[in-house]
Design a protein around this motif. Structure first.
Motif, PDB file in Angstrom:
ATOM      1  N   TYR A  41      17.992  66.719  24.337  1.00  0.00           N
ATOM      2  CA  TYR A  41      18.674  67.443  23.265  1.00  0.00           C
ATOM      3  C   TYR A  41      19.195  66.487  22.189  1.00  0.00           C
ATOM      4  O   TYR A  41      19.222  66.818  21.002  1.00  0.00           O
ATOM      5  CB  TYR A  41      19.826  68.286  23.821  1.00  0.00           C
ATOM      6  N   TRP A  42      19.594  65.289  22.616  1.00  0.00           N
ATOM      7  CA  TRP A  42      20.017  64.268  21.647  1.00  0.00           C
ATOM      8  C   TRP A  42      18.857  63.911  20.723  1.00  0.00           C
ATOM      9  O   TRP A  42      19.021  63.882  19.491  1.00  0.00           O
ATOM     10  CB  TRP A  42      20.526  63.034  22.377  1.00  0.00           C
ATOM     11  N   SER A  49      27.019  70.161  25.907  1.00  0.00           N
ATOM     12  CA  SER A  49      27.160  71.091  27.017  1.00  0.00           C
ATOM     13  C   SER A  49      26.606  70.499  28.308  1.00  0.00           C
ATOM     14  O   SER A  49      27.214  70.605  29.379  1.00  0.00           O
ATOM     15  CB  SER A  49      26.445  72.406  26.686  1.00  0.00           C
ATOM     16  N   GLU A  84      16.315  65.696  20.014  1.00  0.00           N
ATOM     17  CA  GLU A  84      15.987  66.878  19.200  1.00  0.00           C
ATOM     18  C   GLU A  84      17.051  67.179  18.144  1.00  0.00           C
ATOM     19  O   GLU A  84      16.837  68.015  17.259  1.00  0.00           O
ATOM     20  CB  GLU A  84      15.798  68.097  20.103  1.00  0.00           C
ATOM     21  N   GLY A  85      18.207  66.512  18.252  1.00  0.00           N
ATOM     22  CA  GLY A  85      19.278  66.738  17.289  1.00  0.00           C
ATOM     23  C   GLY A  85      20.149  67.939  17.599  1.00  0.00           C
ATOM     24  O   GLY A  85      20.931  68.385  16.752  1.00  0.00           O
ATOM     25  N   ASN A  86      20.021  68.462  18.823  1.00  0.00           N
ATOM     26  CA  ASN A  86      20.831  69.613  19.224  1.00  0.00           C
ATOM     27  C   ASN A  86      22.090  69.109  19.926  1.00  0.00           C
ATOM     28  O   ASN A  86      22.170  69.037  21.153  1.00  0.00           O
ATOM     29  CB  ASN A  86      20.018  70.523  20.154  1.00  0.00           C
ATOM     30  N   MET A  87      23.089  68.765  19.113  1.00  0.00           N
ATOM     31  CA  MET A  87      24.295  68.154  19.651  1.00  0.00           C
ATOM     32  C   MET A  87      25.099  69.104  20.538  1.00  0.00           C
ATOM     33  O   MET A  87      25.710  68.689  21.514  1.00  0.00           O
ATOM     34  CB  MET A  87      25.186  67.651  18.511  1.00  0.00           C
ATOM     35  N   GLU A  88      25.094  70.386  20.189  1.00  0.00           N
ATOM     36  CA  GLU A  88      25.857  71.358  20.971  1.00  0.00           C
ATOM     37  C   GLU A  88      25.319  71.461  22.392  1.00  0.00           C
ATOM     38  O   GLU A  88      26.084  71.429  23.369  1.00  0.00           O
ATOM     39  CB  GLU A  88      25.807  72.731  20.290  1.00  0.00           C
ATOM     40  N   LYS A  89      24.003  71.545  22.522  1.00  0.00           N
ATOM     41  CA  LYS A  89      23.378  71.610  23.851  1.00  0.00           C
ATOM     42  C   LYS A  89      23.567  70.296  24.599  1.00  0.00           C
ATOM     43  O   LYS A  89      23.833  70.284  25.809  1.00  0.00           O
ATOM     44  CB  LYS A  89      21.889  71.931  23.712  1.00  0.00           C
TER      45      LYS A  89
END
Length: 297
Positions: A222-223, A233, A225-230
């Motif tokens: 996720y890092w 989590s 991919e740039g999905n910081m929220e996921k």
């Protein structure tokens, strides 16, 4: 090679006779690779390097390297107190096909920084696989400073450092000191995986990924991919497991959890004892929690 991604600090499976369990080793290797870890880090703290003979280390490394068969890099611990002995074991591991060597600082009698630099540079010149430094001052009483990294990070055979200080500022210091070099900084503290990545680390060496493999791998994915929220989590979700790790001496709780999941890695080596029945119940409860909530992670 460039150390990066989520690398598992693998336990060393032992059988009922307290010997290296080759079959369980193969099972664990394949399980971790199938779950998409980016590397295997063997014979570290959770791998009980300090209670294994060189013969056992070589036998174990051979089984891991052979079973891995180039699918992911294998980082092999060869550190110790004698420079000559570290070089000798490092050469043997290199001959077995280790992709890189993890070399913990000498311990018990703390060397000066000058002596520590000489130790690592002597090894780096010894015609071995690439070297990953290993900083874990709480256990060794020896700290690798940022200034030292600035002096040796440029050596072509020193490729990075695993930092298990638990101090994010320390990781940042290493990153800054080696900013102009091909030198990877890896977090060795599972609580700091995401924070270290945000600071510029190349990845992490995580013991929790023996058990929470998909979750730890997801933090890195996720890092990327740039999905910081996921990613956050996933990072937060490992805390319940980290809590129970403190209920026994390393790596007793970790091994109990892997056993509970169905890969029989045995007990820790004496003097470390298996966990008590009370702790075992807590391990089972925690593992069931992760299983029941797996779709949420």
């Amino acid at each position: 090679m460039k150390p990066e991604g989520l690398i598992t600090a693998m336990v060393t499976p032992l059988d009922k006779a307290n010997q290296i369990d080759v079959n369980a080793t193969k099972q664990l290797v394949n399980h971790l690779i199938e779950k998409k870890v980016n590397g295997l880090f063997i014979l570290g703290t959770n791998g009980e390097f300090h209670v294994l003979s060189d013969y056992e280390k070589l036998k174990f490394a051979q089984s891991v390297i052979t079973e891995t068969n180039g699918r992911v890099p294998v980082y092999v611990g060869t550190g110790g107190n004698s420079t000559d002995q570290v070089i000798a074991l490092s050469k043997e591991m290199t001959a077995l096909g280790a992709d890189a060597l993890s070399v913990i600082t000498p311990y018990f009698v703390p060397p000066t920084e000058k002596e520590l630099i000489t130790h690592y540079l002597t090894l780096a010149e010894a015609n071995t696989a690439p070297i990953l430094l290993y900083n874990i001052p709480k256990n060794t009483g020896v700290t690798i400073s940022s200034s030292m990294i600035g002096k040796i990070a440029g050596h072509q055979n020193i490729i990075g450092i695993k930092d298990s200080s638990g101090d994010l500022e320390n990781i940042k210091g290493y990153i800054q000191a080696a900013k102009n070099e091909a030198f990877a900084v890896l977090s060795g503290s599972d609580s700091l995986i995401l924070d270290a990545l945000k600071a510029g680390a190349a990845g992490a060496v995580a013991a929790t990924s023996n058990v929470l493999t998909e979750i730890d791998v997801a933090i890195y994915r996720y890092w990327i991919e740039g999905n910081m929220e996921k990613a956050q989590s996933m990072q937060n979700s490992i805390e319940e497991f980290r809590r129970i790790l403190k209920l026994g001496t390393i790596p007793s709780v970790l091994k109990a959890a892997i056993n509970y999941q169905g890969i029989t890695v045995g007990n820790p080596r004496l003097p470390v004892q298996p966990v008590s029945e009370k702790v075992l119940l807590e391990v089972a409860k925690t593992m069931d929690y992760y299983l029941e909530n797996s779709e949420s992670f």
